[in-house]
Design a protein around this motif. Sequence first.
Motif, mmCIF file in Angstrom:
data_model
loop_
_atom_site.group_PDB
_atom_site.id
_atom_site.type_symbol
_atom_site.label_atom_id
_atom_site.label_comp_id
_atom_site.label_asym_id
_atom_site.label_seq_id
_atom_site.Cartn_x
_atom_site.Cartn_y
_atom_site.Cartn_z
ATOM 1 N N TRP A 159 -33.216 12.772 12.321
ATOM 2 C CA TRP A 159 -32.519 13.121 11.096
ATOM 3 C C TRP A 159 -32.121 14.584 11.167
ATOM 4 O O TRP A 159 -32.963 15.443 11.457
ATOM 5 C CB TRP A 159 -33.434 12.855 9.915
ATOM 6 N N LEU A 160 -30.834 14.858 10.934
ATOM 7 C CA LEU A 160 -30.316 16.228 10.979
ATOM 8 C C LEU A 160 -29.697 16.612 9.643
ATOM 9 O O LEU A 160 -28.999 15.815 9.024
ATOM 10 C CB LEU A 160 -29.197 16.360 12.024
ATOM 11 N N GLN A 182 -24.981 6.345 14.906
ATOM 12 C CA GLN A 182 -25.045 7.423 13.927
ATOM 13 C C GLN A 182 -24.811 6.854 12.536
ATOM 14 O O GLN A 182 -24.035 5.928 12.380
ATOM 15 C CB GLN A 182 -23.956 8.437 14.274
ATOM 16 N N ALA A 183 -25.476 7.410 11.558
ATOM 17 C CA ALA A 183 -25.268 7.044 10.162
ATOM 18 C C ALA A 183 -25.157 8.316 9.334
ATOM 19 O O ALA A 183 -25.830 9.305 9.602
ATOM 20 C CB ALA A 183 -26.424 6.192 9.640
ATOM 21 N N LYS A 218 -28.119 10.737 10.572
ATOM 22 C CA LYS A 218 -29.231 10.044 11.223
ATOM 23 C C LYS A 218 -28.698 9.493 12.533
ATOM 24 O O LYS A 218 -27.652 8.856 12.556
ATOM 25 C CB LYS A 218 -29.733 8.906 10.336
ATOM 26 N N TYR A 219 -29.405 9.787 13.610
ATOM 27 C CA TYR A 219 -29.045 9.266 14.930
ATOM 28 C C TYR A 219 -30.119 8.294 15.380
ATOM 29 O O TYR A 219 -31.309 8.552 15.224
ATOM 30 C CB TYR A 219 -28.940 10.393 15.961
ATOM 31 N N CYS A 220 -29.685 7.204 15.948
ATOM 32 C CA CYS A 220 -30.574 6.239 16.575
ATOM 33 C C CYS A 220 -30.187 6.243 18.053
ATOM 34 O O CYS A 220 -29.114 5.757 18.421
ATOM 35 C CB CYS A 220 -30.387 4.863 15.948
ATOM 36 N N ILE A 221 -31.031 6.855 18.871
ATOM 37 C CA ILE A 221 -30.715 7.056 20.286
ATOM 38 C C ILE A 221 -31.607 6.180 21.144
ATOM 39 O O ILE A 221 -32.834 6.260 21.065
ATOM 40 C CB ILE A 221 -30.890 8.537 20.688
ATOM 41 N N THR A 222 -30.975 5.339 21.941
ATOM 42 C CA THR A 222 -31.695 4.564 22.943
ATOM 43 C C THR A 222 -31.671 5.410 24.212
ATOM 44 O O THR A 222 -30.611 5.865 24.646
ATOM 45 C CB THR A 222 -31.023 3.198 23.189
#
Length: 99
Positions: free
Chosen positions: A79-80, A51-52, A58-62
């Motif tokens: 992006w939320l 998460q950033a 911003k989430y980067c989900i694998t």
Amino acid sequence: MEPGIVIGGLQDVEGDANNLEYQELARFAVDEHNKKTNAMLQFKRVVNVKQAVVEGLKYCITLEAVDGHKTKVYEAEIWLKLWENFRSLEGFKLLGDAH
């Protein structure tokens, strides 16, 4: 601002990466990818979440998803902006086959 959060920098999330909130985001990513590309991936599970803090989150989900009869690993960027009820799939890429 919570201690330890770096603005703009991706950080591993604490707790269970496969909780309901992240599963829902991953399902959203797979559904949006399917709509945009006419694919038929089926969400399987969340592998990792980063998460950033940006203008929102911003989430980067694998994640793992089934493509035909093979389980593959993908990375989705979401992006939320919760105050605007906004969410957008910003990226979705294949990382490889699941082991």
